[in-house]
Write a protein that holds these residues in place. Structure first.
Motif, short mmCIF file in Angstrom:
data_model
loop_
_atom_site.label_atom_id
_atom_site.label_comp_id
_atom_site.label_asym_id
_atom_site.label_seq_id
_atom_site.Cartn_x
_atom_site.Cartn_y
_atom_site.Cartn_z
N UNK A 237 7.34 -10.76 0.04
CA UNK A 237 7.63 -10.41 -1.35
C UNK A 237 6.37 -10.44 -2.22
N UNK A 238 5.55 -11.50 -2.07
CA UNK A 238 4.37 -11.63 -2.92
C UNK A 238 3.37 -10.52 -2.66
N UNK A 239 3.10 -10.26 -1.39
CA UNK A 239 2.13 -9.21 -1.06
C UNK A 239 2.63 -7.84 -1.51
N UNK A 240 3.91 -7.58 -1.31
CA UNK A 240 4.47 -6.29 -1.75
C UNK A 240 4.31 -6.14 -3.26
N UNK A 241 4.63 -7.21 -3.98
CA UNK A 241 4.52 -7.16 -5.44
C UNK A 241 3.08 -6.87 -5.85
N UNK A 242 2.12 -7.56 -5.23
CA UNK A 242 0.71 -7.37 -5.60
C UNK A 242 0.25 -5.94 -5.27
N UNK A 243 0.63 -5.44 -4.10
CA UNK A 243 0.22 -4.09 -3.71
C UNK A 243 0.86 -3.03 -4.61
N UNK A 244 2.12 -3.28 -4.99
CA UNK A 244 2.80 -2.34 -5.88
C UNK A 244 2.14 -2.33 -7.26
N UNK A 245 1.76 -3.50 -7.75
CA UNK A 245 1.05 -3.57 -9.02
C UNK A 245 -0.27 -2.80 -8.94
N UNK A 246 -0.97 -2.93 -7.82
CA UNK A 246 -2.22 -2.18 -7.63
C UNK A 246 -1.96 -0.69 -7.62
N UNK A 247 -0.89 -0.27 -6.91
CA UNK A 247 -0.55 1.15 -6.84
C UNK A 247 -0.21 1.69 -8.23
N UNK A 248 0.54 0.92 -9.00
CA UNK A 248 0.92 1.36 -10.34
C UNK A 248 -0.27 1.32 -11.29
N UNK A 249 -1.20 0.40 -11.05
CA UNK A 249 -2.34 0.22 -11.95
C UNK A 249 -3.33 1.36 -11.92
N UNK A 250 -3.20 2.27 -10.98
CA UNK A 250 -4.13 3.40 -10.92
C UNK A 250 -3.86 4.42 -12.01
N UNK A 251 -2.73 4.26 -12.71
CA UNK A 251 -2.43 5.17 -13.81
C UNK A 251 -2.00 6.55 -13.32
N UNK A 252 -2.29 7.58 -14.09
CA UNK A 252 -1.98 9.01 -13.84
C UNK A 252 -0.56 9.23 -13.31
N UNK A 253 0.42 8.46 -13.84
CA UNK A 253 1.80 8.60 -13.37
C UNK A 253 2.47 9.86 -13.90
N UNK A 254 1.75 10.61 -14.75
CA UNK A 254 2.27 11.91 -15.15
C UNK A 254 1.86 13.00 -14.17
N UNK A 255 0.97 12.65 -13.22
CA UNK A 255 0.52 13.60 -12.21
C UNK A 255 1.03 13.27 -10.82
N UNK A 256 1.46 12.05 -10.61
CA UNK A 256 2.01 11.64 -9.32
C UNK A 256 3.26 10.83 -9.56
N UNK A 257 4.08 10.67 -8.53
CA UNK A 257 5.34 9.93 -8.66
C UNK A 257 5.28 8.71 -7.75
N UNK A 258 5.76 7.59 -8.26
CA UNK A 258 5.92 6.37 -7.47
C UNK A 258 7.39 5.99 -7.53
N UNK A 259 8.02 5.96 -6.36
CA UNK A 259 9.45 5.66 -6.27
C UNK A 259 9.63 4.36 -5.50
N UNK A 260 10.45 3.45 -6.02
CA UNK A 260 10.73 2.17 -5.38
C UNK A 260 12.16 2.19 -4.85
#
Length: 680
Positions: free
Chosen positions: A255-278
């Motif tokens: 859980x902790x590692x997934x949360x950290x990696x997901x935060x990193x993935x989301x932190x890259x920004x540009x979510x208007x150009x790419x989609x992140x689905x959970x």
């Protein structure tokens, strides 16, 4: 006398040369002895530090295990789970005590555990242990604990795990410091020994060389041993790092590692150009597989499911196991791919997981439900996304399982309403807002009152008097139904005992046992203890079990408890018979004493076909010596039809509506007077 042409090192007299030999040998031996002693001390100092690293990591694992069980288990876990939790908290405290004992000897770690200016990890750990034991005590005493407000969540919410991780780092730094000190001592002692040996070789002759060679060999062996121990330490540290971030069973992120990696993935920004689905995935039917085939098969199933997930997503996507049979996947794709791409993956995962799986020579069948949501530039928080996906998952399971559900805002509103209802139910238990109501049952043949059915009503402060349909499903889901059943049963027994004392000693009382209650193996013994404690006989009580729940249980704990109830003297009836698909042949294999014909059949009993069905049911039931009670009798025509068809008792609004206990005695007196008048 021979004089040596060398500086005066006390060797000008050759006759004293042997003394120098002895001194040289003594110096070499002393150097080697000191070196071995220092190395041994350094290694002995390392062992407690390494053990403390293991103890603190064990605390993290045990803490997560405790919280996981309390979060996912039912509000009243069984004895095996409670024993496991007690063992885990004892191990947690023992590991903490060992770590504290070592920390006392290391200033940097001691400050981390005890200084008021720091996290005071010792106090936090002991508070956590106390909180867990309080929750266990409350569970043992049957008091639903307030887990949401319990101090034990500080393990995750207040940085407790981070402080434990810092402890690991501090212990490792202390171990590295001790190792460096040993290397320094080794180097100094090695240089000293070499210098002595060179001087002795230059000034004392060749025989000393043998001693030098022997000392160097011993030093070399010590150095190799120390390097080997350092290599083992590095390997151990690597395994610890892997265990800290990966699920030990499936190898997926925890859980902790997934949360950290997901935060990193989301932190890259540009979510208007790419989609992140959970995606939040829960296995349907996994608990039954675990219960039926054991944990070894269950673990093998989880590993196979993890392989399926890896094979269906890209290596760049995130996959984690965050609970017993719960997984989270984070997919990243182009906006141009559209939502259909994610929907296809969801359908493929559900289809593949739902195929029969053969593991450990056993074929099992499970399913999967999925809730999913998308990140947006305005909402790119890992905790919120996982929570939204979980809400969508809950909606998918409520809609029938085996499907994927996209998160919408209305789902959160529904969850909030459900949580509000749960809080109101818990408050109603504390304030005594759940009231016992009683509906009379009369003999079909004579019309005499033969019993009362105990029913639950909730006096809601805003919505008025609520029937079980308004709160029973949520109460059963959350486990609060146990407390409601217990409270109402005690109240009902009090009232039945008072009626017997007032002369109505022929009355019986029917109580409804929920599916959850019937899965507790000690339920028959507890019920008998309560009945006998009220001066009643078990024969005065009828335990009703819904037909649908009996069918769902098969030959499990229900059957065992029905047998135990019968052996204790209780009568067991199948409620709502005719609403499901139970056959009389199936019921004959159980210790059943009677049937309550469902109101849907009684409503149309005057119709020819329905009357034939009811007549057939009554005939076969009586042939098998089952008592028959008709519920939902609302008209004289229905009661007359039942008098023609047979059966033992009837109840319904046409006879009497459910009433509070303060009205029952007056009704009984009034009904008894009318009955005597009718027979006069």
């Amino acid at each position: 006398m021979i004089r040596l042409n060398c500086p005066d090192f006390g060797l000008r007299d050759p006759r004293r040369l042997w003394q120098r030999y002895v001194m040289a040998l003594g110096l070499v031996l002393a150097t080697v002895l000191v070196g071995h002693t220092m190395y041994g001390n350094a290694l002995r100092d390392l062992n407690p530090l390494l053990a403390s690293v293991n103890d603190v990591n064990q605390q993290q694992i045990l803490g997560n295990k405790i919280l996981l069980v309390l979060r996912n288990e039912e509000r009243r876990p069984d004895g095996e789970v409670l024993n496991s939790l007690r063992s885990s908290v004892d191990l947690f405290e023992a590991a903490h005590d060992r770590a504290v004992a070592v920390a006392q000897r290391v200033p940097a770690v001691r400050a981390h555990y005890f200084d008021a200016s720091g996290p005071m990890l010792d106090a936090r750990a002991r508070d956590f242990v106390t909180a867990v034991r309080d929750v266990l005590r409350q569970l043992e005493e049957g008091v639903p604990p307030d887990l949401a407000n319990s101090a034990l969540w500080s393990f995750q919410d207040n940085g407790f795990q981070g402080y434990l991780t810092t402890s690991v780092r501090l212990f490792e730094e202390a171990a590295l410091e001790r190792t460096a000190r040993a290397y320094w001592a080794r180097d100094v002692l090695t240089m000293t020994a070499l210098l002595i040996l060179v001087l002795e070789a230059v000034f004392i002759f060749w025989p000393i060389q043998k001693a030098v060679t022997s000392a160097m060999d011993r030093l070399s062996r010590s150095n190799r041993n120390l390097r080997e121990k350092s290599r083992v330490l590095s390997s151990y540290a690597g395994r610890l790092a892997y265990a800290a971030f990966n699920d030990p069973l499936t190898g997926l992120y925890n859980r902790k590692k997934l949360h950290d990696e997901l935060e990193t993935l989301l932190g890259r920004g540009d979510l208007d150009e790419r989609r992140v689905c959970v995606l939040h995935i829960d296995l349907d039917g996994f608990k039954e597989v675990n219960d039926r085939f054991g944990h070894a098969v269950g673990d093998a199933v989880l590993k196979r499911v993890a392989e399926i997930m890896r094979s269906r997503v890209r290596s760049s996507d995130l996959i984690g196991r965050i609970g017993g049979d719960e997984f989270v996947i984070a997919l990243e794709h182009r906006v141009a791919d559209g939502e259909a791409w994610v929907e296809a993956i969801c359908e493929e995962l559900i289809a593949k997981i739902s195929e029969p799986l053969r593991v450990l020579d056993v074929e099992v069948k499970i399913g999967a439900s999925i809730g999913y949501t998308y990140a947006t530039p305005e909402m790119a928080n890992a905790d919120v996304l996982i929570s939204n996906a979980d809400i969508a998952l809950y909606s998918a399971k409520r809609a029938g399982r085996g499907r994927a559900q996209f998160f919408t805002g209305s789902m959160r509103a529904g969850i909030e309403q459900r949580q509000r209802t749960i809080r109101e139910i818990e408050g109603a238990l504390l304030t005594g807002a759940f009231k016992p109501y009683f509906q009379p049952q009369v003999s079909i043949r004579t019309g005499a009152v033969v019993g009362l059915e105990l029913l639950a009503r909730w006096q809601h402060p805003e919505r008025g008097l609520l029937t079980p349909g308004d709160f029973l499903p949520i109460a059963e889901e959350t486990g609060v139904i146990d407390a409601i059943d217990t409270r109402l049963t005690v109240d009902g027994l009090d009232f039945l005992a008072s009626l017997h004392g007032a002369g109505w000693d022929g009355l019986t009382m029917s109580i409804n046992a929920s599916a959850r209650t019937m899965r507790f193996s000690d339920y028959p013994a507890r019920l008998k203890e309560a009945v006998v404690g009220h001066g009643l006989d078990p024969a005065h009580l009828v335990v009703e079990i819904r037909e649908s729940e009996l069918l769902a249980d098969g030959e499990g704990q229900f059957a065992a408890n029905i047998r135990a109830l019968s052996e204790a003297g209780f009568r067991v009836y199948v409620d709502d018979f005719g609403a499901g698909y139970a056959s009389l042949a199936h019921l004959s294999a159980l210790n059943i004493h009677g049937l309550k014909i469902d109101r849907t059949l009684i409503a149309n009993v005057a119709a020819e076909r329905t009357e034939q069905v009811v007549a057939a049911v009554i005939g076969m039931a009586e042939a098998m010596k089952f008592a028959v009670v008709a519920e939902g009798v609302e008209t004289p025509a229905q009661f007359s039809a039942l008098q023609r068809l047979g059966g033992q008792a009837a109840q319904g609004f046409g006879i009497a509506t459910p009433m509070p206990m303060e009205e029952v005695r007056g009704w009984l007196d009034s009904y008894g007077a009318r009955e005597r008048a009718d027979h006069a």
